[in-house]
Scaffold this active site. Structure first.
Site, PDB file in Angstrom:
ATOM      1  N   ASP A  49     -45.461 -71.746 -32.681  1.00  0.00           N
ATOM      2  CA  ASP A  49     -46.646 -72.493 -33.091  1.00  0.00           C
ATOM      3  C   ASP A  49     -46.239 -73.924 -33.386  1.00  0.00           C
ATOM      4  OD1 ASP A  49     -49.055 -73.387 -34.759  1.00  0.00           O
ATOM      5  OD2 ASP A  49     -49.593 -71.305 -34.367  1.00  0.00           O
ATOM      6  N   ASN A 102     -51.480 -67.394 -26.436  1.00  0.00           N
ATOM      7  CA  ASN A 102     -52.715 -67.477 -27.207  1.00  0.00           C
ATOM      8  C   ASN A 102     -53.050 -68.884 -27.686  1.00  0.00           C
ATOM      9  OD1 ASN A 102     -54.776 -66.464 -29.353  1.00  0.00           O
ATOM     10  ND2 ASN A 102     -53.196 -67.492 -30.557  1.00  0.00           N
ATOM     11  N   TYR A 168     -64.272 -76.978 -22.673  1.00  0.00           N
ATOM     12  CA  TYR A 168     -63.626 -75.739 -23.112  1.00  0.00           C
ATOM     13  C   TYR A 168     -63.818 -74.634 -22.074  1.00  0.00           C
ATOM     14  CZ  TYR A 168     -62.581 -71.627 -25.955  1.00  0.00           C
ATOM     15  OH  TYR A 168     -62.055 -70.447 -26.425  1.00  0.00           O
ATOM     16  N   LYS A 172     -60.990 -72.440 -19.809  1.00  0.00           N
ATOM     17  CA  LYS A 172     -60.879 -70.986 -19.807  1.00  0.00           C
ATOM     18  C   LYS A 172     -61.129 -70.405 -18.413  1.00  0.00           C
ATOM     19  CE  LYS A 172     -59.615 -70.696 -24.024  1.00  0.00           C
ATOM     20  NZ  LYS A 172     -58.229 -70.284 -24.356  1.00  0.00           N
ATOM     21  N   ILE A 201     -65.005 -64.775 -32.730  1.00  0.00           N
ATOM     22  CA  ILE A 201     -64.115 -63.993 -33.578  1.00  0.00           C
ATOM     23  C   ILE A 201     -63.979 -64.687 -34.942  1.00  0.00           C
ATOM     24  CG2 ILE A 201     -61.828 -62.950 -33.782  1.00  0.00           C
ATOM     25  CD1 ILE A 201     -63.492 -61.940 -31.375  1.00  0.00           C
TER      26      ILE A 201
END
Length: 261
Positions: A49, A102, A168, A172, A201
């Site tokens: 990260d 991710n 965005y 994706k 989420i």
């Protein structure tokens, strides 16, 4: 209408014992849930990260002795940083078998295309698309000798458009294209590559949003609630496991029915 409930009691197994995993965006949210799920399943995990402080604190909670985790600070948009992170992982644990790519950013939203800032566009593309590309570029060679499995983080908008989130959505869509093409390129090497497509989420990044916005987002799902990071992690774990041994090049939606509407 009755809405089915999920109590979040997801069973853990030892199916990843002897495996080494690489998880980006692991300091919080979905990435943190994935890292925990793989660790609970027996894997050794490299947590990657850009947030070094948050990553170190989370790793300490997950693995107090530091025997089964390795903390690696890296910006996935920097290909040299990603190459170094993969090298550190293989040097530390002796190989690489699993990866969950991710790390990502939503960028400014909702913003229409004509109002979108060029620098913001470049940054979102660099992280969401360039980051996945960089990870695949260095993870694949590390897995070629023994095979492996990779899951890239797509979205429910990997196959649809959404007002005010064109950039965005474009990133994706690109992640899905990378996933499918890379899966074809690596199938003969015993490497499976899939993508997951989460809906809305509930993660820490949403904590600043007004309650009415969260309620509205929940109502976008036919299941009537926000998803949980642990539910996405379980889908990722399935795709990384031998239970998904005949799945590659696919997008697996976990969107509460959003795209079924």
């Amino acid at each position: 209408m009755l809405i089915p409930k999920n109590n979040g009691d997801i069973p853990m197994t030892n199916e990843f014992t002897g495996k080494v995993a690489f998880v980006t965006g692991a300091a919080s949210g979905i990435g943190a849930a994935i890292a925990k799920r793989l660790l609970d399943g027996g894997a050794k995990v490299a947590l990657v990260d850009i947030d070094a402080g948050g990553l170190a604190a989370y790793a300490k909670r997950l693995d107090p002795d530091g025997l089964r985790t390795r903390v690696i600070e890296a910006d996935v948009s920097d290909h040299e940083a990603v190459r170094t992170a993969v090298d550190i992982t293989t040097e530390t644990f002796g190989g690489l078998h699993l990866a969950a790519n991710n790390a990502g950013t939503a960028g400014p939203n909702p913003v229409n295309i004509v109002d979108y800032d060029h620098e913001a566009f470049a940054r979102v593309m660099a992280i969401n698309v360039g980051g996945v590309f960089n990870c695949l570029k260095y993870q694949i060679p590390a897995m070629r000798t023994g095979g492996g499995a990779i899951v890239n983080m797509g979205s429910m908008v990997s196959t649809i458009g959404i007002h005010g989130m064109a950039v965005y959505a474009a990133t994706k869509h690109a992640v899905l294209g990378l996933t499918r093409s890379a899966a074809i390129e690596t199938a003969a090497d015993g490497i499976r590559i899939n993508a997951v497509g989460p809906g809305y989420i509930r993660t820490p990044i949403m904590d600043h949003l007004p309650e009415e916005v969260l309620v509205m987002a929940a109502k976008q799902h036919p299941l009537g609630r926000l998803g949980k990071a642990e539910e996405v992690a379980e889908m990722v774990a399935f795709l990384l496991s031998d239970r998904a041994s005949f799945s590659t090049g696919s997008l697996h939606l976990i969107d509460g029915g959003f795209t079924a509407l």
